[in-house]
Write an enzyme that holds these catalytic residues in place. Structure first.
Site, PDB file in Angstrom:
ATOM      1  N   HIS A  44      80.993  69.798  60.597  1.00 22.98           N
ATOM      2  CA  HIS A  44      82.074  70.440  61.335  1.00 22.98           C
ATOM      3  C   HIS A  44      82.424  71.812  60.759  1.00 22.98           C
ATOM      4  O   HIS A  44      83.451  72.389  61.101  1.00 22.98           O
ATOM      5  CB  HIS A  44      83.300  69.533  61.360  1.00 22.98           C
ATOM      6  CG  HIS A  44      83.100  68.322  62.209  1.00 22.98           C
ATOM      7  ND1 HIS A  44      82.281  67.276  61.824  1.00 22.98           N
ATOM      8  CD2 HIS A  44      83.572  67.993  63.436  1.00 22.98           C
ATOM      9  CE1 HIS A  44      82.281  66.355  62.777  1.00 22.98           C
ATOM     10  NE2 HIS A  44      83.047  66.764  63.757  1.00 22.98           N
ATOM     11  N   ASP A 172      89.121  59.786  57.505  1.00 24.04           N
ATOM     12  CA  ASP A 172      88.837  60.796  58.531  1.00 24.04           C
ATOM     13  C   ASP A 172      87.704  60.232  59.363  1.00 24.04           C
ATOM     14  O   ASP A 172      86.551  60.277  58.967  1.00 24.04           O
ATOM     15  CB  ASP A 172      88.448  62.123  57.870  1.00 24.04           C
ATOM     16  CG  ASP A 172      88.069  63.204  58.877  1.00 24.04           C
ATOM     17  OD1 ASP A 172      88.105  62.938  60.095  1.00 24.04           O
ATOM     18  OD2 ASP A 172      87.723  64.327  58.441  1.00 24.04           O
ATOM     19  N   MET A 173      88.045  59.672  60.518  1.00 32.63           N
ATOM     20  CA  MET A 173      87.030  58.908  61.250  1.00 32.63           C
ATOM     21  C   MET A 173      87.133  59.135  62.751  1.00 32.63           C
ATOM     22  O   MET A 173      88.220  59.252  63.309  1.00 32.63           O
ATOM     23  CB  MET A 173      87.187  57.417  60.961  1.00 32.63           C
ATOM     24  CG  MET A 173      88.503  56.836  61.422  1.00 32.63           C
ATOM     25  SD  MET A 173      88.669  55.089  60.984  1.00 32.63           S
ATOM     26  CE  MET A 173      90.153  54.673  61.925  1.00 32.63           C
ATOM     27  N   LYS A 225      86.889  47.162  69.142  1.00 25.33           N
ATOM     28  CA  LYS A 225      88.091  47.674  68.475  1.00 25.33           C
ATOM     29  C   LYS A 225      88.127  49.206  68.507  1.00 25.33           C
ATOM     30  O   LYS A 225      89.167  49.810  68.792  1.00 25.33           O
ATOM     31  CB  LYS A 225      88.154  47.162  67.038  1.00 25.33           C
ATOM     32  CG  LYS A 225      88.291  45.649  66.948  1.00 25.33           C
ATOM     33  CD  LYS A 225      88.314  45.161  65.504  1.00 25.33           C
ATOM     34  CE  LYS A 225      88.401  43.637  65.451  1.00 25.33           C
ATOM     35  NZ  LYS A 225      88.426  43.140  64.055  1.00 25.33           N
ATOM     36  N   GLY A 304      87.807  59.217  50.988  1.00 27.82           N
ATOM     37  CA  GLY A 304      88.190  60.595  50.723  1.00 27.82           C
ATOM     38  C   GLY A 304      88.036  61.041  49.289  1.00 27.82           C
ATOM     39  O   GLY A 304      88.021  62.247  49.010  1.00 27.82           O
ATOM     40  N   HIS A 305      87.906  60.091  48.350  1.00 31.87           N
ATOM     41  CA  HIS A 305      87.832  60.480  46.940  1.00 31.87           C
ATOM     42  C   HIS A 305      86.557  61.260  46.625  1.00 31.87           C
ATOM     43  O   HIS A 305      86.525  62.045  45.672  1.00 31.87           O
ATOM     44  CB  HIS A 305      87.928  59.242  46.050  1.00 31.87           C
ATOM     45  CG  HIS A 305      89.313  58.673  45.969  1.00 31.87           C
ATOM     46  ND1 HIS A 305      89.749  57.909  44.913  1.00 31.87           N
ATOM     47  CD2 HIS A 305      90.374  58.756  46.814  1.00 31.87           C
ATOM     48  CE1 HIS A 305      91.010  57.542  45.114  1.00 31.87           C
ATOM     49  NE2 HIS A 305      91.399  58.045  46.270  1.00 31.87           N
TER      50      HIS A 305
END
Length: 332
Positions: A44, A172-173, A225, A304-305
């Site tokens: 991105h 972040d998905m 889902k 995220g780490h």
């Protein structure tokens, strides 16, 4: 290949200035794309930049547009982006959500007529760096089949949730197992996806990114889902912003623009004292990280780490850029 931050940013800025952006706007936009790429979100950042330029040239993006506030209801505000540059507008909206949260405890910004925000995680991270919980999502063009269908009728509708831990914990998905940007990353690397990414033409699950890129049969995250989550995120963003839904963007526009987005900031410090906050969060993280590993060579992952490590590596050693992507950037 690896390039320096300045080299990458200067290439972005050159292309933007060639498209008649002002010096100030080109600098701000080039910085945003360079920061995203350096942070490790290549799909991105640099990879997405040619698509950004395409939409700029088409007129989908209006670089000099100024977002305006339409409605204010205390801690909730409604804004119109007027098709301004997506990542710059999103940063401003999360900043405004943080301002509202500092006054009310929570700030909610609903944005209509927006453009693609590139890396959504940037805005959750932005809030968490200042000590706030950051939540944001966007609707999108219909590029994924709802569960039980072959035809694309729902968006990948990325959702970001960031928590102010040390280091920052952030999900972040997209609502699909893989975004199209990540499918491109795997294809360029010449590898299959790590888990099933979508369906082949016969309806079988596949890990071949090129097949899914071509037939556009993405696998929703968590099967039904992820499909359901995509639908309700679209509904909420549409209602709060009084903007366009996935179906409206898909049927009424000739590309992905005029999307609807939501930015939420929640102030933590007035809800819990700093010592208790750190103790509780560290206990959660330690409990997760010390679980027995399924593979002794792989550490247990906290979302995220990894970006803290990636950023440090890219700052020290240069930013990885696929040679084909770099060559394309040089021709813009």
């Amino acid at each position: 290949m690896r390039v320096s931050y300045d080299e990458l940013k200067n290439e972005f800025k050159r292309v933007l200035l060639d498209r008649q952006l002002t010096e100030e706007l080109a600098e701000e936009c080039a910085t945003a794309f360079a920061d995203t790429t350096q942070a490790g979100a290549y799909s991105h950042g640099v990879n997405r930049f040619p698509r950004f330029i395409q939409q700029l040239e088409q007129g989908d993006i209006v670089p000099n547009a100024i977002p305006t506030k339409v409605l204010s209801l205390g801690s909730i505000e409604q804004w119109d982006a007027h098709q301004a540059i997506g990542n710059l507008t999103a940063k401003k909206m999360m900043d405004r959500a943080i301002e509202l949260a500092s006054q009310h405890g929570v700030g909610v910004i609903a944005l209509r007529n927006a453009n693609h925000w590139m890396r959504g995680g940037s805005y959750g991270w932005q809030a968490a760096e200042k000590g706030y919980i950051g939540i944001c999502w966007t609707n999108a063009l219909a590029v994924m089949p709802p569960w039980g269908a072959k035809e694309c009728r729902i968006g990948t509708n990325p959702l970001i949730i960031a928590v102010p831990t040390t280091p920052i914990t952030m999900v972040d998905m997209s609502c699909s197992m893989y975004s199209y940007g990540m499918l491109e990353v795997h294809r360029l690397a010449g590898r299959q996806t790590f888990v099933d990414a979508g369906f082949d033409d016969e309806g079988n699950l596949t890990r071949d990114p090129s097949i899914v890129e071509k037939n556009r049969r993405l696998l929703p995250m968590g099967f039904w889902k992820g499909s359901g989550l995509s639908i309700v995120l679209d509904m909420i963003a549409t209602l709060l912003s009084n903007g366009e839904s996935t179906v409206a963007v898909t049927e009424d526009k000739n590309d992905e623009y005029c999307v609807s987005q939501v930015f939420i900031a929640i102030e933590v410090d007035r809800l819990i004292d700093g010592k208790s906050k750190d103790e509780k969060l560290n206990r959660i993280m330690d409990y997760v990280k010390t679980a027995e590993r399924s593979d002794p060579t792989q550490s247990v992952r906290l979302p995220g780490h990894e970006f803290t490590t990636i950023l440090s590596d890219n700052q020290a050693n240069g930013i990885p850029v696929d040679e084909r992507v770099w060559a394309k950037l040089k021709t813009l």
